[in-house]
Design an enzyme around this catalytic site. Structure first.
Site, short mmCIF file in Angstrom:
data_model
loop_
_atom_site.label_atom_id
_atom_site.label_comp_id
_atom_site.label_asym_id
_atom_site.label_seq_id
_atom_site.Cartn_x
_atom_site.Cartn_y
_atom_site.Cartn_z
N ARG A 118 0.68 -0.92 0.03
CA ARG A 118 -0.24 0.10 0.16
C ARG A 118 1.15 1.47 0.18
NH1 ARG A 118 -4.77 0.90 4.54
NH2 ARG A 118 -2.97 0.81 5.92
N THR A 122 -0.99 7.47 -0.63
CA THR A 122 -2.38 7.37 -1.32
C THR A 122 -3.38 6.30 -0.96
OG1 THR A 122 -1.69 6.06 -3.10
CG2 THR A 122 -1.55 8.51 -2.71
N ASP A 214 0.54 -2.84 12.32
CA ASP A 214 0.59 -2.87 10.96
C ASP A 214 0.85 -4.72 11.17
OD1 ASP A 214 2.29 -1.40 8.27
OD2 ASP A 214 2.84 -4.20 9.27
N ASP A 217 4.59 -6.14 10.37
CA ASP A 217 5.63 -6.53 11.20
C ASP A 217 5.83 -6.73 12.26
OD1 ASP A 217 6.76 -3.90 9.69
OD2 ASP A 217 5.71 -2.28 10.36
#
Ligand code: PRP
Ligand code: URA
Length: 223
Positions: A118, A122, A214, A217
Site C-alpha cells: 500500500r 495514497t 501493522d 510488522d
C-alpha cells in the site's frame, strides 16, 4: 444451547457473500493479537491458529465422494474429499502468516503468491509480484490476508487472480473495516469472504481501529 457450525457464522449486513466468525475461540485469539504486549512469536502463532479455525469454516463446503477403503476388518465405502484441487494464495507480506494455518487443514494445497504494498500516502495498492499454481482455473483458491482495510489490496489481488483464469475464489481475513468489506463484496460479489472480526473504522492513515497495528510488522518483527 448447542449451535451448529453454520450457525456460528454471522452474515454481514446486506452482503450474502460475507461471513463473520462468531466462534468464541476466534474472538478470544483475535483479542490476544490486538494487545501491544503480545510479542512476535505469540502473534505469529495466533495468526496461524485463527487462520486454521477460519479455514475450517471456509472449507466446509468441500465436496465429498464415496471411495472404497479397507479397514482392518472389511472393505467399506467411506467419504473422501472429491479431488478438489486447492491453492492457498497469500497477499505478501502479511498473508504469509496465515498459510501454515490453512496448510494444517490442506497439507497438499499448492501455494501461490501475490505481492502488493500500500502506498503510505495514497493508500493505493501497488503490485510487484504474482506467481500462481498452474493451471489455476481448476482450483479452489483461498486468498489470505490478515487485514482488510480500504479493501484496495484484496480487490487488486482478486482482479489479478481472475486475469490469470482463477474462477472459484474465497477470501479470508482476520480483521476487517466496514469500508473494506463493502468495497470487496461489491467488486467481487461472486467470491465468498470470511472475516474473523469487523472493527469500527479506519483512521486517517487507513489503519483499522481498534485493529492490531501493522500485521506484517507484527508477524515478522520488523518494527
Ligand atoms: C497490509 C495488509 C493488506 C493491506 C490492507 O499490507 O496486509 O495487504 O495492508 O490494506 P488495504 O485493504 O487498505 O489495501 P501492507 O501494504 O501494509 O504490506 P505488508 O503486508 O507487506 O506489510
Ligand atoms: N494494514 C495493516 O497491517 N493494518 C491495518 O490496520 C491496515 C492495513
Amino acid at each position: 444451547m448447542v449451535r451448529s457450525g453454520l450457525e456460528m457464522l454471522m452474515q454481514y449486513k446486506d452482503f450474502a457473500n460475507v461471513q463473520v466468525m462468531e466462534h468464541p475461540l476466534i474472538r478470544h485469539k483475535i483479542s490476544l493479537m490486538r494487545k501491544t504486549d503480545t510479542g512476535t512469536y505469540e502473534f505469529r502463532k495466533l495468526v496461524e491458529e485463527v487462520a486454521a479455525l477460519e479455514g475450517y469454516e471456509a472449507l466446509r463446503d468441500l465436496p465429498l465422494k464415496e471411495v472404497e477403503i479397507t479397514t482392518p476388518l472389511e472393505k467399506t465405502m467411506a467419504p473422501m474429499i472429491d479431488g478438489k484441487k486447492l491453492a492457498i494464495v497469500p497477499i505478501l507480506r502479511a498473508g504469509l502468516g496465515m498459510v501454515p494455518g490453512v496448510q494444517v487443514l490442506a497439507p497438499l494445497a499448492k501455494v501461490g503468491h501475490i505481492g502488493l504494498y500500500r502506498d503510505p500516502v495514497t493508500h493505493e495498492p501497488h503490485d510487484y509480484y504474482c506467481k500462481l499454481p498452474d493451471p489455476i482455473d481448476q482450483r479452489l483458491i483461498v486468498v489470505v490476508d490478515p487485514m482488510l482495510a480500504t479493501g484496495g489490496s484484496a480487490v487488486d489481488a482478486i482482479n489479478s487472480i481472475k486475469n490469470h483464469g482463477g474462477k472459484n475464489i474465497k477470501f479470508m481475513c482476520i480483521i476487517a473495516a466496514p469500508e473494506g468489506i463493502e468495497k470487496l463484496a461489491k467488486a467481487h460479489p461472486d467470491i465468498e469472504i470470511y472475516v474473523g472480526c469487523v472493527d469500527r473504522e479506519l483512521n486517517d492513515n487507513a489503519y483499522i481501529l481498534p485493529g492490531l497495528g501493522d500485521a506484517g510488522d507484527r508477524i515478522f518483527g520488523t518494527k
